[in-house]
Scaffold this motif. Structure first.
Motif, PDB file in Angstrom:
ATOM      1  N   GLU A 286      12.911  32.958  -1.863  1.00 60.88           N
ATOM      2  CA  GLU A 286      13.720  32.204  -2.816  1.00 60.88           C
ATOM      3  C   GLU A 286      14.476  31.043  -2.160  1.00 60.88           C
ATOM      4  N   PRO A 287      15.072  31.217  -0.984  1.00 60.35           N
ATOM      5  CA  PRO A 287      15.696  30.062  -0.315  1.00 60.35           C
ATOM      6  C   PRO A 287      14.690  28.947  -0.017  1.00 60.35           C
ATOM      7  N   ARG A 288      13.480  29.327   0.382  1.00 62.99           N
ATOM      8  CA  ARG A 288      12.452  28.314   0.643  1.00 62.99           C
ATOM      9  C   ARG A 288      12.058  27.615  -0.646  1.00 62.99           C
ATOM     10  N   LEU A 289      11.987  28.376  -1.727  1.00 60.17           N
ATOM     11  CA  LEU A 289      11.639  27.785  -3.012  1.00 60.17           C
ATOM     12  C   LEU A 289      12.737  26.832  -3.474  1.00 60.17           C
ATOM     13  N   GLU A 290      13.981  27.198  -3.251  1.00 53.92           N
ATOM     14  CA  GLU A 290      15.087  26.310  -3.621  1.00 53.92           C
ATOM     15  C   GLU A 290      14.983  24.980  -2.875  1.00 53.92           C
ATOM     16  N   GLN A 291      14.622  25.049  -1.605  1.00 56.00           N
ATOM     17  CA  GLN A 291      14.434  23.818  -0.848  1.00 56.00           C
ATOM     18  C   GLN A 291      13.290  22.991  -1.430  1.00 56.00           C
ATOM     19  N   LEU A 292      12.208  23.646  -1.796  1.00 54.64           N
ATOM     20  CA  LEU A 292      11.046  22.943  -2.335  1.00 54.64           C
ATOM     21  C   LEU A 292      11.343  22.287  -3.675  1.00 54.64           C
ATOM     22  N   LEU A 293      12.174  22.916  -4.498  1.00 55.58           N
ATOM     23  CA  LEU A 293      12.448  22.395  -5.831  1.00 55.58           C
ATOM     24  C   LEU A 293      13.672  21.498  -5.883  1.00 55.58           C
ATOM     25  N   LYS A 294      14.697  21.844  -5.151  1.00 52.98           N
ATOM     26  CA  LYS A 294      15.961  21.117  -5.252  1.00 52.98           C
ATOM     27  C   LYS A 294      16.148  20.102  -4.135  1.00 52.98           C
ATOM     28  N   ASN A 295      15.703  20.456  -2.933  1.00 49.52           N
ATOM     29  CA  ASN A 295      15.943  19.582  -1.774  1.00 49.52           C
ATOM     30  C   ASN A 295      14.631  19.031  -1.224  1.00 49.52           C
ATOM     31  N   ARG A 296      13.849  18.462  -2.111  1.00 53.85           N
ATOM     32  CA  ARG A 296      12.533  17.959  -1.720  1.00 53.85           C
ATOM     33  C   ARG A 296      12.635  16.901  -0.625  1.00 53.85           C
ATOM     34  N   GLU A 297      13.718  16.141  -0.643  1.00 49.66           N
ATOM     35  CA  GLU A 297      13.859  15.066   0.337  1.00 49.66           C
ATOM     36  C   GLU A 297      13.854  15.592   1.768  1.00 49.66           C
ATOM     37  N   SER A 298      14.327  16.826   1.955  1.00 49.18           N
ATOM     38  CA  SER A 298      14.363  17.388   3.305  1.00 49.18           C
ATOM     39  C   SER A 298      12.970  17.608   3.868  1.00 49.18           C
ATOM     40  N   LEU A 299      11.957  17.596   2.995  1.00 48.96           N
ATOM     41  CA  LEU A 299      10.577  17.825   3.423  1.00 48.96           C
ATOM     42  C   LEU A 299       9.751  16.542   3.432  1.00 48.96           C
ATOM     43  N   TRP A 300      10.368  15.422   3.142  1.00 46.06           N
ATOM     44  CA  TRP A 300       9.627  14.162   3.126  1.00 46.06           C
ATOM     45  C   TRP A 300       9.112  13.824   4.523  1.00 46.06           C
ATOM     46  N   THR A 301       7.952  13.200   4.565  1.00 46.81           N
ATOM     47  CA  THR A 301       7.455  12.681   5.838  1.00 46.81           C
ATOM     48  C   THR A 301       8.299  11.471   6.229  1.00 46.81           C
ATOM     49  N   PRO A 302       8.421  11.193   7.531  1.00 48.56           N
ATOM     50  CA  PRO A 302       9.205  10.019   7.955  1.00 48.56           C
ATOM     51  C   PRO A 302       8.682   8.722   7.338  1.00 48.56           C
ATOM     52  N   GLU A 303       7.365   8.618   7.229  1.00 44.67           N
ATOM     53  CA  GLU A 303       6.783   7.394   6.665  1.00 44.67           C
ATOM     54  C   GLU A 303       7.173   7.225   5.198  1.00 44.67           C
TER      55      GLU A 303
ATOM     56  N   GLU B 166       0.813  -1.215   0.000  1.00 49.49           N
ATOM     57  CA  GLU B 166       0.000   0.000   0.000  1.00 49.49           C
ATOM     58  C   GLU B 166       0.850   1.270   0.000  1.00 49.49           C
ATOM     59  N   GLN B 167       1.972   1.239  -0.687  1.00 49.95           N
ATOM     60  CA  GLN B 167       2.847   2.414  -0.659  1.00 49.95           C
ATOM     61  C   GLN B 167       2.191   3.649  -1.286  1.00 49.95           C
ATOM     62  N   ASN B 168       1.143   3.457  -2.095  1.00 50.93           N
ATOM     63  CA  ASN B 168       0.457   4.608  -2.690  1.00 50.93           C
ATOM     64  C   ASN B 168      -0.017   5.586  -1.629  1.00 50.93           C
ATOM     65  N   ARG B 169      -0.459   5.058  -0.503  1.00 49.13           N
ATOM     66  CA  ARG B 169      -1.007   5.908   0.560  1.00 49.13           C
ATOM     67  C   ARG B 169       0.055   6.861   1.094  1.00 49.13           C
ATOM     68  N   GLN B 170       1.254   6.322   1.383  1.00 43.31           N
ATOM     69  CA  GLN B 170       2.321   7.158   1.914  1.00 43.31           C
ATOM     70  C   GLN B 170       2.826   8.145   0.854  1.00 43.31           C
ATOM     71  N   SER B 171       2.856   7.704  -0.393  1.00 46.05           N
ATOM     72  CA  SER B 171       3.331   8.566  -1.470  1.00 46.05           C
ATOM     73  C   SER B 171       2.426   9.788  -1.641  1.00 46.05           C
ATOM     74  N   ILE B 172       1.125   9.561  -1.629  1.00 43.73           N
ATOM     75  CA  ILE B 172       0.185  10.667  -1.809  1.00 43.73           C
ATOM     76  C   ILE B 172       0.174  11.573  -0.583  1.00 43.73           C
ATOM     77  N   ALA B 173       0.300  10.996   0.603  1.00 42.72           N
ATOM     78  CA  ALA B 173       0.372  11.816   1.819  1.00 42.72           C
ATOM     79  C   ALA B 173       1.603  12.717   1.781  1.00 42.72           C
ATOM     80  N   ASN B 174       2.707  12.185   1.275  1.00 40.30           N
ATOM     81  CA  ASN B 174       3.922  12.984   1.164  1.00 40.30           C
ATOM     82  C   ASN B 174       3.759  14.094   0.129  1.00 40.30           C
ATOM     83  N   ARG B 175       3.062  13.789  -0.948  1.00 42.54           N
ATOM     84  CA  ARG B 175       2.791  14.797  -1.974  1.00 42.54           C
ATOM     85  C   ARG B 175       1.963  15.938  -1.384  1.00 42.54           C
ATOM     86  N   ALA B 176       0.966  15.585  -0.602  1.00 42.07           N
ATOM     87  CA  ALA B 176       0.130  16.598   0.036  1.00 42.07           C
ATOM     88  C   ALA B 176       0.955  17.442   1.010  1.00 42.07           C
ATOM     89  N   ASN B 177       1.885  16.811   1.689  1.00 45.88           N
ATOM     90  CA  ASN B 177       2.751  17.531   2.623  1.00 45.88           C
ATOM     91  C   ASN B 177       3.606  18.549   1.883  1.00 45.88           C
TER      92      ASN B 177
END
Length: 289
Positions: free
Chosen positions: A222-239, A193-204
């Motif tokens: 702009e620094p926040r945008l750089e994080q959102l576009l380049k360093n998306r992994e830093s915003l991933w949910t733990p799950e 059921e990895q779809n559930r975690q993937s979509i939850a992370n997308r919403a996050n």
């Protein structure tokens, strides 16, 4: 074939970097001319831009494409040669795939570095109504994905995932054998059921983006945008971080096994496809100068 696994390794980061991600379903030159839909900020999906904004974006994209062709595409040709050699020598291993994937991630990061200032300038110009419409589009996006990928019975999710993978692999290898089809189904079942975690992370991620847009006139935007576009992994949910690590590992193992099970005809087909991709890139008009 490798590009078709990008969804499971990391969106838009596996193999042939931005333009080549569309190779399986589009001509190289067409995909390259439409790089705006392949870079990490797919604005057209969520933002209703006015004519002036679209004109500005088109002009800026031309500049980015010129930079991309001049400085990035030559490296892609080398990268494709390395992939072809990997296939020809029978060295499609987990270790080799990790190396190729890391190279692709680095290439994507360079694109993100290049386009972030343009993205920031465009997004700062969005009015409150456009931002409100963007949030609504985010909400609808998650609703549709949940209906399609989460609220269906698990057995159907597994079957659909296997079918999508077969559809992506076939253009690169030709008709798959029963043994390969079984391996794909086993892979799909293992993801559960990895779809559930993937979509939850997308919403996050979308929530973080919406928050950033509320502060789009501030110096921190702009620094926040750089994080959102380049360093998306830093915003991933733990799950999702845990699920993604497992998905990457299982995708590599799947590809290794599919190639180990491949026939001589399939390998020749794959090498021909990769050669054609390289040829298409090298013949782009922007490469002739």
């Amino acid at each position: 074939m490798y590009a078709c696994l990008c969804k499971y390794l990391r969106p838009c980061l596996f193999l042939l970097v931005p333009a080549l991600l569309a190779v399986a379903c589009s001509r190289i030159d067409l995909a390259y001319r439409n790089l705006d839909v392949l870079v990490p900020w797919t604005l057209n999906d969520y933002l209703n831009m006015n004519r002036q904004q679209k004109t500005w974006l088109n002009q800026r994209l031309k500049q980015h494409l010129a930079w991309h062709c001049r400085t990035q595409l030559p490296g892609y040709l080398t990268w494709i040669d390395e992939v072809r050699q990997m296939v020809a020598s029978g060295q499609v291993t987990e270790q080799q795939l990790q190396v190729r994937t890391q190279q692709a991630k680095q290439a994507i990061a360079k694109v993100a570095d290049q386009i972030t200032p343009s993205a920031a300038q465009l997004l700062r110009a969005m009015d409150d109504e456009q931002v409100r419409e963007m949030r609504q589009a985010f909400t609808e996006d998650i609703r549709e994905r949940q209906a399609k990928f989460v609220k269906t019975p698990l057995a159907r999710q597994i079957q659909a995932r296997a079918e999508r993978m077969e559809k992506r692999l076939t253009p690169w290898l030709g008709e798959l054998s029963p043994q390969q089809q079984v391996r794909i189904m086993t892979w799909s079942q293992g993801l559960g059921e990895q779809n559930r975690q993937s979509i939850a992370n997308r919403a996050n991620w979308q929530a973080h983006f919406s928050e950033a847009m509320e502060q789009r006139q501030s110096a921190s935007f702009e620094p926040r945008l750089e994080q959102l576009l380049k360093n998306r992994e830093s915003l991933w949910t733990p799950e999702y971080r845990q699920v993604n690590q497992r998905a990457e590992r299982e995708a590599r193992r799947l590809l290794v096994d599919i190639m180990a099970q491949s026939s001589e005809q399939q390998r020749q087909h794959l090498e021909q496809k990769l050669s054609q991709v390289r040829k298409d890139f090298s013949q782009l008009k922007c490469m002739q100068g």
